[in-house]
Every structure is written in C-alpha cells, then in structure tokens.
Design an enzyme around this catalytic site. Structure first.
Site, PDB file in Angstrom:
ATOM      1  N   CYS A 192       0.518  -1.258  -0.158  1.00 39.91           N
ATOM      2  CA  CYS A 192       0.064   0.227  -0.208  1.00 39.91           C
ATOM      3  C   CYS A 192       1.013   1.066  -0.003  1.00 39.91           C
ATOM      4  O   CYS A 192       2.229   1.228   0.233  1.00 39.91           O
ATOM      5  CB  CYS A 192      -0.919   0.129   0.917  1.00 39.91           C
ATOM      6  SG  CYS A 192      -1.662  -1.921   1.343  1.00 39.91           S
ATOM      7  N   GLY A 194       0.985  -0.039  -4.925  1.00 41.61           N
ATOM      8  CA  GLY A 194       0.349  -1.134  -4.829  1.00 41.61           C
ATOM      9  C   GLY A 194      -1.046  -0.796  -6.375  1.00 41.61           C
ATOM     10  O   GLY A 194      -1.357   0.629  -6.119  1.00 41.61           O
ATOM     11  N   ASN A 241      -0.673   2.059   4.943  1.00 43.86           N
ATOM     12  CA  ASN A 241       0.336   0.730   4.918  1.00 43.86           C
ATOM     13  C   ASN A 241       0.955   0.204   6.089  1.00 43.86           C
ATOM     14  O   ASN A 241       0.757   0.600   6.795  1.00 43.86           O
ATOM     15  CB  ASN A 241       1.026   2.241   4.118  1.00 43.86           C
ATOM     16  CG  ASN A 241       2.223   1.132   3.743  1.00 43.86           C
ATOM     17  OD1 ASN A 241       2.047  -0.061   3.331  1.00 43.86           O
ATOM     18  ND2 ASN A 241       3.342   1.674   3.425  1.00 43.86           N
ATOM     19  N   GLY A 242       1.651  -1.430   5.601  1.00 40.09           N
ATOM     20  CA  GLY A 242       2.035  -2.045   6.586  1.00 40.09           C
ATOM     21  C   GLY A 242       0.917  -2.807   7.090  1.00 40.09           C
ATOM     22  O   GLY A 242      -0.279  -3.693   5.993  1.00 40.09           O
ATOM     23  N   TYR A 278      14.160  -2.384  -2.700  1.00 41.98           N
ATOM     24  CA  TYR A 278      13.043  -2.868  -3.335  1.00 41.98           C
ATOM     25  C   TYR A 278      11.940  -1.546  -3.663  1.00 41.98           C
ATOM     26  O   TYR A 278      11.627  -1.642  -5.078  1.00 41.98           O
ATOM     27  CB  TYR A 278      12.980  -4.763  -3.777  1.00 41.98           C
ATOM     28  CG  TYR A 278      12.014  -4.717  -4.545  1.00 41.98           C
ATOM     29  CD1 TYR A 278      12.301  -5.527  -5.582  1.00 41.98           C
ATOM     30  CD2 TYR A 278      10.210  -4.905  -4.087  1.00 41.98           C
ATOM     31  CE1 TYR A 278      11.546  -6.102  -6.910  1.00 41.98           C
ATOM     32  CE2 TYR A 278       9.737  -5.498  -5.399  1.00 41.98           C
ATOM     33  CZ  TYR A 278      10.739  -6.297  -5.836  1.00 41.98           C
ATOM     34  OH  TYR A 278       9.617  -6.618  -7.508  1.00 41.98           O
TER      35      TYR A 278
END
Lengths: 497, 497, 497, 497
Positions: free
Chosen positions: B23, B49, B124-125, B269
């Site tokens: 996300c 995402g 997010n997470g 990444y």
C-alpha cells in the site's frame, strides 16, 4: 395484444405516480438445488422489487453471497453465478429501486460473522423504530456499513446476550417494531418471522419434503412446491437440519401477539394476481372490487377499458357486473428500455405514451369507462384520460378499485409526500375529476373494498386489515417518526460502492 | 494494510517471484483541491499498489468516497469522479493486487459513522495482532464487513471509551502491533500515525501552507509540495482546521517508544528511486549497494547488465566500481496487458519473455554480469539466465544487491511460504547458482547492505534497520502467528461485492 | 497503415509532442499454434501501436477474426478469444492510438470475400496515393466501409482482372505508392510485400520450419523463431501450403525496383532497441548516435542524464565517449492509467510530471547534460528542462540524437503540422535553446546520424536511407498531397461502430 | 430484413416455438427533432424486433449513425446518443434478436458513400433473390462487409449506371424480389418503397407538415402524427427537401405491379393490436378471429382463457360469441431478464413457467377453453396445457385463431424447419391434440380467417392476402431457394465485430 402484469413499483415509472413495495424474500433448507430454486422463487417475486437481488447460500463450511443490481433473470440464471452459490440452504431477496444512493452494500441479504458462526438475514417491510435503534447502536460503538435497516437487526443479533443463534434472532426480532417478513440462515437453520400485526405476507411451503418460505404463493408455484400455510403474525418458525439430515421445525411466538391486520394494498395492487394471500385469491379479490365498484358507482357507457395492468381484473369484474363490454382500449408497450428512466426532456414530454397507447378502434366515438386500481398523485390518470380523449372518446368515466389515499405508509410501501397525494390536493371528487379531465370519477368505498377482499364490512372496533393510507389508522406506534425528524440522511457518507 | 484472506498470490506476477508491498497512503488538509492532489499523490505512489485505489473526502457536511479497482489514472483523473469528492480534506490509499476474492468492500479508506461524527482511515503495513483483535471484537458483538485488518482499527475507535476522536484514534492505535503508517480524517482533523518501530515510512510535507502526509517523498514532488520531515516512529500527528480556517498541528507519542528500525526492503526494492526515505536517497543507496557488491564479489566480465527495472541502479554502481561497461542487455516490455494475468498455459510457457527480452547485440559472445536487486524464489532468475544464455552469452555471473532471504515478513510485504524461498531450498550459494544456471552467484553481505544504506555496519546490539527476512530478527512480537494457526480463512463469507 | 480521418491527435500523449508509428504486422503459415504465436508476436510489436489489435486466422474452411481496442495482452491471452481463432495460419496487426473516431471497423486485418475465396490483409505504413485511388473506386461503384487506406488494397484485389489471388494481390500492390509492409492470407497462402523503396521494415523468420513475417526481429525472438532475412524492398514473398502439407516459398518483384532507403526514424526512435533492422542492431545504432553526438557537441558537465526511455542508449554512448558519469536523473512512472488520456484541466497542468519525475539526488547542484532522441514540437523538452531546473540543476545542456525535424512524413509516421515543429518556429539553435530553457542545445548532424547507423556519411547522390523529415528529400511522389487538398473528411459518415 | 447467416435461432425464446418478424422501419424528413421522433417511432415498433436498433441522420453536411444492440429505450433516450444524431432527416430500424453471431456490422440502416453523395437504407422483409445477387456482386468485385441482405441493395445502388440517387434507388429496387418495405435517405431525399405484392406493410403519415414513413400506424400514434395512407404495393415514394425548405413528394411505380397480398400473419400475430394495417384494425380482426372460431368450433366450457399475450383479443371474441366467461387463467411474468436467454439446463427445465403461471383460482375444477393465436411447433402448447392441468383443470380445450402452419415463410418471418412444424408431424388434429395433451384442439378455417380480416372468403382465383404458410401458395418466385442450396454459410468469415 394485451397484458396482465403484476402490480408493484416499476423502474420505468416516468411520472413517479405509483406506489412501490420494496421487497420479496425466499428461503429454502435442505435442498441440493437451493440457490437455483431461490433464484426461481425470486424471479416469481420480481414484481415486489426490480432494482437488485441477492442470494446467500451455505455449503456446510462457508457462506457464499452474490449480489447484483438489476433483474433476477439478468444474473442468477448464469451457470457461473449459480456455481458460486453452493450448498443446500439459501435465502434470497429482491429489492425495489429507490434512489441514486442505492449501492451493492445495501442489497440484501446482509451477513454477519458471529462468534458462534455466520448469519444472513433479509426482510420485506419496514421497521418503524429502525432509525432510533440505529442511533443507539452507533452510540454503543457499532459500525453500520449500509443504510439498510436490516443491518440493525444484524447488530442486535451480534450484540445479543444469548448464545444460541435462534435465541439471538428472537431477541433481536422482539426489539423491532413495524411491518416485516424476515428470513435468516445460520449454519444449520432457516428462520422465518412475521411481524406481530402481520402486515406483510409470508407463506410456508414444501418441496421434496424441504421447507420453503416466500413472500407469496406464486414463488411456490413456479418451482412446483406445495403451499403449507401462512406464517402467522408474530410467529417465528425455526427449521433446522439435524446431524442425521432430518429437518426439525419449531414455531415460536415473538411474544407480543396482536390481531392480524394484513396490508390491503397487497390485494389492491402489490401481490401477483395468481397468488393466494391470507387464504384469499388476489385475482378474485380484484374482480370483486370491480363488481362492488360497479354496484356502488354505475354509469352508462359503451366499453369498460382497464388501465393496464393493475386495473384489468377490476375492469373485468366491472364489465361482468354491469353488462357493458370489456375491451382493450389501452395497449401497453412492454419494451420500455432500462434507460428510459433517464429520458431527455423532449422524450419525457411524451410521458405516458411511452408505455401506453390508445386502441382507437375501441375508443373512437364511445363512452369509455376507465377502471384503474388506485390513484396516487393523479398525474398518470390525467395523461391517460387525455390520451383517451385524443383517440376520440365521447365521454370518459374513471372508476377506481381502491378508496382515496390520504396518508403515507411506514411499513415498506414507498408513498409520495402527503401533499402530493391527489386526495389531499382537492376538496372533493368533482374537483379531482376536473383535474384529471374525466366526465366523472368515483372510488370504491372502504366497506366495498373490505367486502371484496374478506366478505365483510370493515369492523371499526377491530379492523380485519390495515388500511392506514385510507383512514390514518396505523396499526403500530411510529417511533422514528414521532422522534426527531429523520430527514433523508441516514448516513453522512456518500459512496460509489 | 494487509488482506487477511489472501496474503499470498499476485495475479500480475507471472512467476510469483517478486515481493510486493501492499500500500501507499496520502492525505491533505485544508486545500481546495484536496481530492485532485490526493489522486496525483496516489499516482506517484502507484508502485506501492496497483490493484485498487480509494479516496475519502469531507466537504464540511458529508463524507464522500470513491473506490475503484485498477490504477489511479484509470479512474481518478475523470472529472466526473473527482467532482464526487468535494471538500478541502481528503485521504487516499492505493493497494496491491492480490486475487479474485478482492472486492470493493476491502478497498481503503474504510469509513465508520460514530456518534461524534464520521471517521475514515487507511494504512500501509500490517498488524501482527490484527486477527487476534478481530476475534475479540466479533466475540464482543462487532460485525466485520471486510476482510481488511484496517477495519479492526475502525472498530476499536468506534468502541473506545473516549469521546474525542483524537483520543479514540490514539486509544485504538495503541492496541495495534506491527508495522504501519496510518492516516485518518474526521470532520476537522487529519491524523497521521507511524508504528513504534517505524518499519513503514511516512513523510510530512506542505503545500500552500497546508499539511500533507504521504508514504514517500515522490508523492510530494509530483504536486510541488515541500518536504517537512519524516513522521517519527511511534508518533501521532494531529492536524486540525480551526473555526477561523487556521490549521493547528500537534504531535503526540503513542507511548511505547522504541528505536526506529526502517524496513531495509524499502531501500532495496519498494520505494521509488527518486524518493528520500529516512533522510537517505533511495537511488544513492541502491548505487552504493552495487558499489559494495562489486567490492565484495568482483568477477571478470565484458558487460554489466541490469535485470530491469529493480537492478538498474545497483548495476550502474557495480559498473562504475568495476570499470566494466554498463549495457542494456535486457529490454523490458512495458505493454503487459491487464489480462496477461490469466494467460493460457501455452502463453504462460513463454514466461519471462512476455516482460523481458535479451538484447543479443550486447550479449552474444560476452561474459555477462547480471545485477539484480533480490532473489526470492529464484524462478525468474532461472529463466533470465536461460534467456541470456540463449542469446549467446559466454558466461553468466549473477550478483544480487540484497542478502539471501530466509524468513517471511509480517509487516506488509507479501512473501512466499518459507520453503519456496530459494535460500531455504539449497545448501549453499553454489547449489543455488547451479539451480539458476549461472556460472557464479553472489549476494551482498548484511554489513555491505547496511553500509550502502546507512554508512555503517549493522549494530548487532541495536540494529539500525529491520532485516528480519535476512536474519529472522523480528522487531516486534508476532501475536497472531504465535497463537492458533490463522489459516487462510479470515471470513466464512465468500462474496462478489 | 494510416487512418485517413485523423492523422493527428494521440490521446495518451499528454503533450502531443512525440512521433508515432502506426502499426506492426505479424503472420505465420502452417503452424498449429498460429493464433497464439501471432498474439505473442503482436505483443512484442506493441510499441508500434497500442490502440487496437486484430488477428485473422483460417481453419481450412472458414476465416475467423477477432478485433479489440486496447493492448494485445488485454484480449489475446484469453483462452476464449484464442479459441475463436482456430487454424494453422494467421496474420495480425497492432495499431496506434488516434482518436474517438477510431472504431472497430478500422481495425486491421481487413477481410474480403472474393469469388475465388476470402482474403485478409494488414499493413504498416501509408499509401501516398490512397485517397486518390479511394475516390476512383467509389466513382466505380465500390462501397468503402472503413476509413482505413488498407481497404483500398482490398477493393483493388476484389476488382482485379486476374483470377489467381497471388496475381490479384500483386496487381493491387503495384498500384499502391508510398511506404508499406503488407501481409495477406488466403485459403492456402501467406503473402508478404514491402514497398519498392523499402521505407518500412519487414523481416522473414522461421519456427519449426514454418515461415513467419514480422515488422521487427523482436517478434521472432519472443517465440524463439529464427531470423532468415529481411524481405527486400519491392519484393513480394508468397508462401503456400501444398496439398501434402509442405510449404513452397516464391519470391517475386513488384516490378519497379529502386534502391532501398529505410526510414531513419526506425533507428532513432521507433524500433525496439533489441531489434535488428536492415542488418543493424538498433541499440548499437543508438549508442553510436550518442558517441557521435559527444564528438560533435561536447560540453562540460557533471552528469549525463537520459530522457527516458528513448534517450537512454544515446545517453549511455554520450557518457562513455565523454567520460562523464551516466546517471538516472529522471525517473519514469510506468503506471500511467488508461484514462489519464482525458484528464481534467487541473491534472493536465501537471503535464510531464505524470510521467516523469526528477531524481533530485542526481540533479541538485549539478551541471546536467540531458540526452534525448529527438525534438518534435519542443513542448516536452521545455517542461523537462524546467523540472530539472526545479530540482536544483546548476546548468542544463540538451543534446539530441537526431537532426532538426523540418518536414512532415507521409509514410506512416504521424507528424504534427509543419508550423508546430520546433525547428520551423525559431531562427536558430540558440533561439530554440532559449525557448526550451536550456543553457545549450545541440543536434547531431545528418552525417553523424548516417555514420551512427550505417557507418558512412550520407551519399547525396543516392542516400542510403530516407531522411525526408530532416531534408525534405521524399523518396516517392506524393500524389494525394499534390492533388486536391484532402482535408480531414475522408468519409461523410460519423459512426459509433 | 433478414440475416443470411442465422435465419433460425432466437435467444429469448426458451422453447423456439414462436414466429418472429424481423424488423420495423421509421423515417422522417424535414423535422428539427428527426432523430428523437425516429427513436420514439422505433420504440413503438419494438415488437417487430428487439435485438438491435440503428438510426442514421443527415445534418446538411454529414451523415451520422448510431447502432446499438438491445432495446431502443436502452440507448436512444440518452441525450448524449441523440446529440450524436443531428439534422432534420433520419431513418431508423429495429431488428429481431437472432444469435451470438449478430454483430453491429449487420445492424441497419446500412450506409454507402457514393460519388454523388451518401445514401443509407433500411428495410423490413426479405429478398428471395438476395443470395443470388450477392454472389453475382462478389463475382463482379464487390466487397460485402455484412451478412445482411440489405447490403445487396446498397451495392446495386452504388453500381447503378444512373447518376441521380432516385434513379439508382429505383434501379436497385427493381432488381429485388421478395417481400419488403424499404426506406432510404440521401442528402435531400427520404425514399420509401414497398414490394410489388405488398407483403410487408408500410404507412405514410405526417407531423407538422413533414412526411413520415413507418411499418405500422402505432409509430405515428406515439408521436401524434397523422396517418395519410398506406404506401401502395410496388410504389416508390420520393420526398425531397427543396432549396427553399419546401418538401416535394413524388410517387412512382416500380414497374411490375401486381395485386396486393398483405401477409395474414401481420393480422394474426405480428402487428400491434392498436395498429391499422391495410385499412383494418388489427384488434378488431383478432376479435373477429375469436368470434369465427367460436362459431366454427364451439365447445362446452366454464372459462375462456387466453394464452397471453397473443391470444387475448381472440379469446375475448370467443368469450363474447360463446357467452362463456373470459378469465385470466394464465398470468404472464414480464420480468424475464436479459440473460434468461442462456439459462442453465436446470432452469431451462422450468421452461414455460419462467414466463407464465397458472392462476389456480380460475382453473381448478373447471373446463378450460384455451385460446391461442397460432401453433408453430406445439412445444409451448404442450407445456401450457400441462400447466393448466397441474392447476386442476377438469378439461382443456385448445382453440387456435389461425389455420395449421405447413410451409416456411421467405418474406421476413423466421419459421422453423418444415419437419419441426406441428402440422407436419401428425396425421390429423386428433393426433396433434393428443400430443399437446388437450381434450380437443381446433383451428380456424382459412375462410374463417379471411372473413375475420377482410370480411370475405378467400378468393381462390386471386387471394386477397398471402397465406403461403397455410397453403403453400407463394406470391413470388423463390430464386435463392430454387437455385443451389444456400446452406447456412453466407460468409466464410466469423467475426467478433
């Protein structure tokens, strides 16, 4: 070509001049084709709601739900969709189109995961304390994802202090007021409940020994199921699959039993004519309305012309009683497209003609007796009378198979604001006749309607039916209404989902 | 955020051989173009995402939400859609593609109507105690409509004993464990929170004096906003519009402060190379990884070829350090259609070739040093090495800019099952090289990676970053995991909505 | 192929500031997986046209066609779609995005039923006498259903006095002028033809002994096919399945042989870098352009930054030749959604930032040498230079790997009106540099470009390539243009189909 | 119009047991609301074709066309769609549903660009020499893009040696054989033509002084237009806007005049009951059929029940003549969804019940006289009789308002193969009664039908109508049929477009 359509609110109602029921329900337990049979049952109940339909099934491990906007036949005959609804128990719901706020999140059945397992519920009707309870629940930390009042029931079930799902369901149902027919499924049970006054109909049937519940008998007929009995007012029927595959059926009372008062509009307008509601053929009741109407309000004429489709059985009764020929003087166009609902202004001007056309050969030079089931705002009547006159009618007499509508409904019928109702806009019938352009206009009497349906005059001490839209005599208290004005905003969220 | 249901599969990943962050978030308060700016911010965060995106705005009276499957640019540039998101405050979320079970009901932000008004949250997470809390909530009568763990936060807020939304938000956040960056909006506030360990990134910016929060700085850059600072680990920042239109900003601590440990994979990444994460240029960090890799694992070769796009900066660093020419030996096809996600078996067989092709002119007869950012399962590496050999390479040496991955992530990165990880399947690097068909294979060391990112070796006593996928050293307890096996079934409902 | 109707606008090009080739073709004869291989080949040629793709196959009895708007991978990987394309021979076409007028009826291949059987054709390029022939055909009673110039060829085939399909095809081809690579299939044949000057590329390959034709070698690579040779300019290759299943291949000349002059823009911009066009690696040619550019126009700088993606190989060459570090100073956002094509004005204002962002860490405080492949209108260059300056560059020097563009193309490249070309708007390079905001601006020389591609200076007596956009030296006559003004209206019909 | 490809199958006909007319046409010249009025006219003609509808308008400069699958009201009430059809002249076409092969390219009107300007044509009916002409045209180099026989007319117009469009139109029309009503528009003209025998109907009307043509008078009624006269058999009416805005109307004969023979099935089944066809009220004709049927085939019974909707007027006539009460014993479900067209086998088994249900209250214990308009294959009759029996009927007598059908139609009615017709499968009426399960079955006589429609017996020397499906007496030669077997394959191309 003529037709005989089910009454009920229709999406293509260009004039907003009809009443609308908001739902039909169907459920079955223990049958290997549960979802398919539910789809067929909902198809038969399509007249009770054309906006969207949903089905929940349970396959022994998992619940499955499909919800789609549109007609049952648009989605639920697709093998791919049906394959997503495995299991031998299912409930389904078909829902009426209301507004732009309509979204999949509001399509029933609604589902909740409980500590003791999942439960899905769906209902036809309306709760008169739904908003009040919703506010209490939110104050108590509940999160309401829909604007549907069914979700309130789900929260009451989830928060019930009882362990057993049946007890939770009953606990929740007992807190609800209004008119409703509700179905629920859990991992092993199919539960049906009807409101204490029995305003909305619900019947029990059976196919291959498996219990079925449906809003009307026509949903039993389509699948060849046998009618068993009406679910009684205030009754809760719990059907459960036992470990050995047998099914037990237990009937309980919700506790606050009252005399049954079925909604008269089911007979006048909503139910399918081939359905038997409260033990009475809807078709016969409608014909009787026409017969009584002819007795109460005879008039000289050359042809009796039904306003399709709702007025057709009453017109037939009127013609038989009066001896005046029954003729199709109005032809209905069945091919009203799905987007005729948002016409250009120019097309909107053609109004009623998109749906109806005059059959000049049966109208020209004739004294026409138009028979309709009801008049709500009168805007459609006005246009139809004009169309008949344009086709050359010498006289136009309008006869209506239900009394004048003065009051709004709060039990699942979508009524316009009070001041939009024709009966509230004009002093008397003559003024109303003048408005719609008719040479004469007459309504059946309340007693005439009661006799047509139940064979007896209205019992003022204990009316056999609910007739609040005519009389203002509401069969329950109206908690939400009596409290603060609810307005239109149930939620402060506007969503596209 | 993570989806409880399908933590694993990703449709657009033909080989299932990459890691996925799940996300990105963006929020802004007090700006007249709130929704448009949020859409642009989400577009810049699209790499975090691609499955779906949602925005919630508040216009002073009502909350508005739009949720759509697909890319931000597929929907949120449409004037009609943006017009449905009025107001000067908004938060948005973009979510990674998981599977067919994915449904709009799981797309964030999620919204709840509280007695004190509405609140929408997005994060997010991942919460490492989300399932445990979910079970407790359901036992307490809560109804969970989604399978998203974000809904847990919403229920905790709804049920909090505090009155004020800020207090409720903090009350809820303090119960959550794991790695997350969360945004919320109420009628007057934009709230941002970062987990106590600071695993997931979150930055604060400013445009025309209005506060903005975003997962990465690239979302500030696209709208020309100024970077202010990182939200600190364990910090909760509350921005509130005052009646006079001014905005107050208050920073609080969630209480259980710990040393920050940013996720190393953001550098390896996930984050965009032009972002600055934790004060460090991601691009520079990646080049440094290539430089350190060249120092640790030199090899004779004719060309340094990046595996696009992730390996490019490291390859550049490797080439600069080694003096061996950097060349595009692999060309990436950007036009991978949306339904290549369900290819025929025949087409699937073409595997990696749908996305990459060898640039024979730079490969044939050459000793090729392939530089990649990471190796997960190794299936893609195998195919790429084969493709390079087919194009005539004399030798193929693979150099990887991150250490071997041995352990799963529980903080929002979607990792395959442990036994699918290449590092767990082979005894040593030589066996792994043989499997992927390379003449040699080397990984950067943990210290080499730490130095590339932060300039210093790993401090074993107090690691500067979290590196659990390499080391198994998880920065938090893992409550859900340690309890009963969660399995795949968060919900017993399978739904189409 | 070109669309007569809208030679100009491109929806996904926010700034209208790039050149567009309009097609790629692929065909295969005698292979059981003909349609699948064609789909893969078209996927590899996707860069030549992203609007729509079509495939025609023949199964021994019937021709089958699928045409879809959108990317190849959006449709042709669907097993259902591929199953509708049975047979062992197929040709396919991918087409560039133009405008809303675009309709399926214009998507190639186009098909005609002849007395002797069916024929389908598809081509890349443009006919310079297409409109003239179209008018003659309509005068002769032909009905044109599309606005595609390919239909002209079909009518010429249908009306040819020859009996044999090969003779009819050649008869038609000989009447066409311009630059084109055309494929056709009949019941037994796969026919390929390249224009007499060889402006557009076309290669022949082979897989499992079956002949293949494709616009570029990258379409052979993706399916593991072997490159055989270029189809020669003015050559017509007829492959035919014999009754015994063997395949004969016959090469004929269209009669009016001329020296080959491949389009230089294939090397500069259109072809994929991993393709080999006219026997030369496109990637190597582009790097050489950068090397020659560095020799011709050196400048002091700190970093060489490519304008992605087109400028990357030249930037690498520039960096290698100059010794100045190559760095990714601009990051490209690959997630440009499909409806970013109709942005709000507000979003459009963000212009180039939707696609590119500056990598501040590589820009700030530096003297930046930007390398781009070409400058058309200059509007994008202006925005990119501004973005680089906003990111803190000390100096910005722009180096362009192709000469100034002064003239429109008529062979399948979509060029803006002459007066929109930057080179025609300003007196000299300094004025252009000022317009785009660069400290300096330089273009490679014509000879520098010729040497980069072919190793030798331009031979003015007999140029080795066509370079009309730089020089005005058109390799064919321009019949349509020289005749009456064609205007925009090819057809008087505006259609939704 | 007929589709060469799939003359047979109809998706929304679960039993394939009805006849289908294939089109309706509407055109208007000189009216500012041309497209809107055409859409309304097509809506009124929707019963003649529900698959697709198309409109072509001309705005003085350009022709515009919109073609859409589905109902008129699904698309042509959309202001956006109507806005794409500017101009004061338009023709439209509505087409019957056939199969999945159906594609927009076959939807009429079809358009051709001629040297002298554009022309669009649309027709109702079928050409008996269409295939023969198509083959000749293809042999002559024409390219047919559709499988519609209307395209043949367009090619004949395009290839005509005449200059003037009227002359070209007449030249083409004179080559066509069969039964058709055709409309065309050019830049200034609206042309209408009816076949020499006058098999298909076509009327001329007028609104605000502007000429209108339509298949039936109901299309005039909906827009309040005045009926002028029938277009005569073999007549071509050319309406032209003059430079001063006035409209001239010229009537010509196609040359091969013959006595008119209108299709009897227009009266029996196709036309809307409120239409006046050939000067006769369709409703009155149908009632007369019921009256004559009662005279020819009386039977003792308790109720006369129409098979909805086609049998209703005849049932009313039967009831009035016999004195037996008319009752709605069968209820029709109008909510048959659009995808009930592809039901699962399980749902298909419910067959007729999806559309009809028995109204038990009017059936149980009664001797039922079922009146239907026609029997084709008998499969529906069988199911309806069974349904009536299941509802408790004591006796079931079937009376059919048209004679037995023995022969196929070639003039635009879609008939099953001869051996599928019930009348060809059984030796006599008793055997047929047994097959469908009726206690008795009777058909009206040919003379009874002729008298019902035209007041006189059939004149064997010169029949007043065409009745070939009953008698085999075809009013034209059948060139396509007499030549080589046409098979199913008109085109060797299968297409998705």
């Amino acid at each position: 070509m003529s037709d005989f359509l089910f009454p009920g609110r229709h999406d293509d109602d260009l004039d907003g001049d009809t009443l609308h029921e908001e739902c039909g329900v169907f459920g079955i337990l223990g049958h290997p084709d549960a979802a398919t049979l539910t789809a067929l049952g909902l198809h038969a109940l399509q007249h009770r709601g054309q906006e969207a339909a949903g089905i929940v099934s349970f396959d022994g491990t998992q619940f499955h739900t499909e919800k789609h906007m549109g007609l049952v036949g648009d989605h639920y005959t697709n093998p791919v969709t049906l394959a997503k609804l495995p299991g031998n128990m299912a409930i389904g719901h078909t829902r009426y189109s209301t507004t732009g706020e309509v979204a999949l999140r509001n399509v029933q059945p609604l589902f909740a995961e409980l500590e003791v397992g999942g439960i899905a519920v769906a209902h036809n009707g309306n709760f008169t304390n739904g908003l009040t309870l919703r506010r209490q629940l939110i104050a108590g930390g509940a999160i309401c994802q829909s604007t549907s009042d069914t979700e309130v029931v789900l929260h009451l079930i989830a928060r019930s202090r009882y362990t057993n799902t049946t007890d939770r369901f009953i606990d929740a149902i007992r807190q609800m007021e209004g008119g409703y027919s509700m179905l629920g499924i859990t991992r092993t049970k199919l539960i049906a409940a009807r409101d204490p006054t029995g305003i909305r109909p619900l019947v029990m049937g059976e196919l291959d020994g498996k219990p079925i519940f449906a809003s009307e008998t026509c949903a039993l007929d389509i699948i060849g199921a046998k009618f068993i009995r009406d679910v009684e007012n205030g009754e809760i029927v719990i059907c459960e699959i036992q470990p050995d595959g047998s099914i037990t059926i237990e009937a309980r009372k919700s506790g606050n039993a009252q005399p049954e008062r079925l909604c008269l509009f089911e007979y006048v307008y909503f139910a399918r004519p081939d359905s038997v509601v409260g033990g009475r053929s809807v078709y016969v009741a409608r014909k009787n309305m026409g017969i009584n109407l002819a007795k109460e309000h005879p008039v000289e004429g050359d042809v009796v012309v039904p306003v399709p489709d709702g007025g057709t059985p009453a017109a037939l009764g009127y013609a038989q009683e009066s001896g005046i020929p029954f003729e199709y003087g109005i032809i209905r166009n069945h091919y009203v497209g799905r987007t005729f609902i948002e016409p250009t202004q120019q097309i909107r001007a053609f109004g009623v003609k998109l749906k109806h056309s005059a059959n000049r050969a049966m109208i020209e030079g004739k004294r026409v007796i138009l028979v309709d089931d009801s008049i709500v705002r009168g805007t459609t009547s006005l246009k139809i009378v004009q169309m008949i006159r344009d086709a050359g009618a010498k006289e136009v007499h309008v006869r209506v198979a239900s009394p004048m509508i003065f009051y709004p409904d709060f039990y699942g019928i979508d009524t316009p604001d009070r001041d939009k109702l024709l009966a509230n806009q004009y002093a008397d019938v003559d003024a109303m006749a003048k408005y719609i352009g008719a040479d004469s206009l007459e309504f059946i009497s309340i007693d005439g309607l009661y006799r047509a349906v139940g064979g007896e005059d209205r019992n003022p001490a204990r009316p056999q039916f609910t007739d609040h839209y005519f009389t203002g005599d509401y069969p329950t208290r109206l908690l939400d209404k009596e409290g603060e004005t609810m307005g239109r905003k149930v939620s402060v969220l506007a969503s596209n989902g």
